[in-house]
Write a protein that holds these residues in place. Sequence first.
Motif, PDB file in Angstrom:
ATOM      1  N   VAL A  29       0.865  -1.181   0.000  1.00 50.90           N
ATOM      2  CA  VAL A  29       0.000   0.000   0.000  1.00 50.90           C
ATOM      3  C   VAL A  29       0.899   1.228   0.000  1.00 50.90           C
ATOM      4  O   VAL A  29       1.860   1.302   0.785  1.00 50.90           O
ATOM      5  CB  VAL A  29      -0.916   0.028   1.241  1.00 50.90           C
ATOM      6  CG1 VAL A  29      -1.745   1.314   1.257  1.00 50.90           C
ATOM      7  CG2 VAL A  29      -1.818  -1.203   1.274  1.00 50.90           C
ATOM      8  N   GLN A  30       0.615   2.173  -0.891  1.00 53.99           N
ATOM      9  CA  GLN A  30       1.325   3.452  -0.830  1.00 53.99           C
ATOM     10  C   GLN A  30       0.588   4.324   0.163  1.00 53.99           C
ATOM     11  O   GLN A  30      -0.564   4.703  -0.034  1.00 53.99           O
ATOM     12  CB  GLN A  30       1.409   4.128  -2.199  1.00 53.99           C
ATOM     13  CG  GLN A  30       2.241   5.409  -2.131  1.00 53.99           C
ATOM     14  CD  GLN A  30       2.617   5.954  -3.486  1.00 53.99           C
ATOM     15  OE1 GLN A  30       2.313   5.349  -4.509  1.00 53.99           O
ATOM     16  NE2 GLN A  30       3.303   7.097  -3.492  1.00 53.99           N
ATOM     17  N   GLY A  83      -5.130   5.422   0.988  1.00 55.63           N
ATOM     18  CA  GLY A  83      -4.008   4.524   0.765  1.00 55.63           C
ATOM     19  C   GLY A  83      -4.182   3.699  -0.504  1.00 55.63           C
ATOM     20  O   GLY A  83      -5.196   3.024  -0.678  1.00 55.63           O
ATOM     21  N   ASP A  84      -3.205   3.780  -1.401  1.00 58.15           N
ATOM     22  CA  ASP A  84      -3.296   3.091  -2.687  1.00 58.15           C
ATOM     23  C   ASP A  84      -2.974   1.610  -2.491  1.00 58.15           C
ATOM     24  O   ASP A  84      -1.814   1.224  -2.340  1.00 58.15           O
ATOM     25  CB  ASP A  84      -2.327   3.723  -3.679  1.00 58.15           C
ATOM     26  CG  ASP A  84      -2.411   3.076  -5.056  1.00 58.15           C
ATOM     27  OD1 ASP A  84      -3.270   2.194  -5.255  1.00 58.15           O
ATOM     28  OD2 ASP A  84      -1.605   3.465  -5.920  1.00 58.15           O
ATOM     29  N   GLU A  85      -4.032   0.767  -2.509  1.00 53.81           N
ATOM     30  CA  GLU A  85      -3.856  -0.663  -2.274  1.00 53.81           C
ATOM     31  C   GLU A  85      -3.358  -1.406  -3.512  1.00 53.81           C
ATOM     32  O   GLU A  85      -3.241  -2.630  -3.504  1.00 53.81           O
ATOM     33  CB  GLU A  85      -5.167  -1.262  -1.764  1.00 53.81           C
ATOM     34  CG  GLU A  85      -5.586  -0.684  -0.410  1.00 53.81           C
ATOM     35  CD  GLU A  85      -6.846  -1.305   0.135  1.00 53.81           C
ATOM     36  OE1 GLU A  85      -7.576  -1.955  -0.631  1.00 53.81           O
ATOM     37  OE2 GLU A  85      -7.093  -1.140   1.341  1.00 53.81           O
ATOM     38  N   THR A 118       1.733   6.583  11.117  1.00 58.55           N
ATOM     39  CA  THR A 118       1.151   7.842  11.591  1.00 58.55           C
ATOM     40  C   THR A 118       1.326   8.962  10.576  1.00 58.55           C
ATOM     41  O   THR A 118       0.648   9.982  10.662  1.00 58.55           O
ATOM     42  CB  THR A 118       1.777   8.266  12.929  1.00 58.55           C
ATOM     43  OG1 THR A 118       3.179   8.507  12.734  1.00 58.55           O
ATOM     44  CG2 THR A 118       1.590   7.190  13.989  1.00 58.55           C
ATOM     45  N   GLU A 119       2.212   8.775   9.597  1.00 63.75           N
ATOM     46  CA  GLU A 119       2.472   9.806   8.600  1.00 63.75           C
ATOM     47  C   GLU A 119       1.543   9.698   7.392  1.00 63.75           C
ATOM     48  O   GLU A 119       1.623  10.516   6.471  1.00 63.75           O
ATOM     49  CB  GLU A 119       3.935   9.724   8.168  1.00 63.75           C
ATOM     50  CG  GLU A 119       4.892   9.950   9.344  1.00 63.75           C
ATOM     51  CD  GLU A 119       6.351   9.776   8.976  1.00 63.75           C
ATOM     52  OE1 GLU A 119       6.698  10.032   7.794  1.00 63.75           O
ATOM     53  OE2 GLU A 119       7.149   9.381   9.847  1.00 63.75           O
ATOM     54  N   SER A 120       0.668   8.720   7.403  1.00 66.98           N
ATOM     55  CA  SER A 120      -0.281   8.572   6.302  1.00 66.98           C
ATOM     56  C   SER A 120      -1.491   9.474   6.518  1.00 66.98           C
ATOM     57  O   SER A 120      -2.026   9.553   7.626  1.00 66.98           O
ATOM     58  CB  SER A 120      -0.758   7.120   6.192  1.00 66.98           C
ATOM     59  OG  SER A 120      -1.787   7.007   5.228  1.00 66.98           O
TER      60      SER A 120
END
Length: 217
Positions: free
Chosen positions: A84-85, A91-93, A186-188
Amino acid sequence: MKNLTILCIVFSLFMAACIRKECRDIPGGYHFVLPVAITPILDTFRIGDTILIRSTFSNQVYEMNTARYYELINFRFDLSLTAVQLDTIDGDENGIQSFQVLENTDFEFRQYSNGVSAYVGQYEYDNGNYSTELRIIPEKAGLFVVSLAALMIDENQRFAGKCNGIGSSAVMAHENPEQMNIEFLTESPDPHYSEWTLQRPQERFYDAGGYCFYVVE
């Protein structure tokens, strides 16, 4: 003869009751523990670097609920490698497509209707041992979480000592869990990862073989 028949019936019921009691002590089914190791363990990779994900173990596999080992012969664990990005609004799965996955004949690429893509496959089983190796090369910059998880979809597989009607699943056990950079979640900007996953980190991150890292150019 009548008394012997009654005694046999009572004994059979007693044995069945014992078996049922043993099988009731497996809440949620069998949870097997599979080791996984990652090399190298870094917080930042460059595009073109190679990351090795490796899992090897014998067919004597530890089970969490019964705290014992079971002999699993040529068992199907249904492995899934996903990414995941994290540094996107949602979030790009489909993140595994940002990596080159070097050829492994035990795995194949799949794109699902919900937008998730993955490499799915099995362990190689040889001479009483399970093994798999996946080499992935990042091709895009960003913040990623990569996961090698065991799905174990087929709950009808048998093994010695298995209770009838009890399903099976598996969790991944990192060789170095404290170095998997879980704090990067936590940065997402996506709360599914920055909040929801961290509410139950063992189940939602570590047990799924999660590993976070940055990729830079």
